[in-house]
Design an enzyme around this catalytic site. Structure first.
Site, PDB file in Angstrom:
ATOM      1  N   HIS A  67      -3.210  -5.464   1.905  1.00  0.00           N
ATOM      2  CA  HIS A  67      -1.777  -5.261   1.673  1.00  0.00           C
ATOM      3  C   HIS A  67      -1.391  -3.894   2.236  1.00  0.00           C
ATOM      4  CE1 HIS A  67      -1.221  -8.226  -1.921  1.00  0.00           C
ATOM      5  NE2 HIS A  67      -2.091  -8.701  -1.037  1.00  0.00           N
ATOM      6  N   GLU A  69       0.233  -1.438   0.986  1.00  0.00           N
ATOM      7  CA  GLU A  69       0.005  -0.329   0.059  1.00  0.00           C
ATOM      8  C   GLU A  69      -1.464   0.100   0.043  1.00  0.00           C
ATOM      9  OE1 GLU A  69       2.950  -3.144  -2.170  1.00  0.00           O
ATOM     10  OE2 GLU A  69       1.397  -3.299  -0.627  1.00  0.00           O
TER      11      GLU A  69
END
Length: 173
Positions: A67, A69
């Site tokens: 992801h 993040e």
């Protein structure tokens, strides 16, 4: 508490996150080119410098943890030679999921700024509130709705196109 600390906290909270979100949106658009869900993230230090930036790469890496993040945290950790991201803010186009919110908490990020809420998987308000769970040893300040319409539209357009492609594929013999 000394006044210097209060002033610093106020000035960081009042920062205009729009330019950082625009960069996150540019990164999100790059993930579309690679066939991935358009989510972009930038990690910003106390001085306002971007220390890491990433977009989703789950399809590219064949990795469910890739992801935006998490990739930004990994990049910052390598660059800063530290796992603690104290004093940093993560700016991301979509509300973080449980995995990402947990990773941000473990990394001791001070603040999460996101664009669009995620009613299906959001872990900073929509489904869960990991960022403020007092049972954890770190709570994170939250700023939501920055360039929300643009962030949401990028996602809606992506999934609309995916559905149309799937429908076309079903129609073919």
């Amino acid at each position: 508490m000394n006044l210097k600390g209060i002033k610093k906290k106020i000035s960081r909270a009042d920062r205009d996150w729009t330019p950082y979100m625009r960069r996150a949106l540019e990164l999100a658009a790059e993930s579309v080119e690679k066939g991935d869900i358009p989510i972009g993230a930038v990690l910003v230090n106390v001085d306002g410098k971007i220390v890491a930036q990433a977009h989703n790469e789950r399809e590219l890496r064949h990795d469910p943890t890739a992801h935006a993040e998490v990739l930004a945290l990994r990049q910052a950790g390598a660059g800063e030679k530290a796992w603690r991201m104290t004093g940093m803010t993560l700016v991301v186009t979509l509300e973080p999921c449980v995995m990402c919110a947990g990773a941000l908490s473990l990394a001791r990020v001070d603040r999460i700024v996101y664009g669009a809420a995620d009613p299906k998987a959001g872990a900073t308000g929509s489904l869960y509130k990991i960022h403020e769970d007092k049972r954890l040893n770190h709570q994170i300040e939250l700023v939501s709705g920055v360039l929300e319409a643009e962030c949401r539209e990028l996602l809606v357009s992506f999934f609309r196109k995916k559905r149309l492609e799937a429908d076309e594929k079903k129609k073919r013999p």
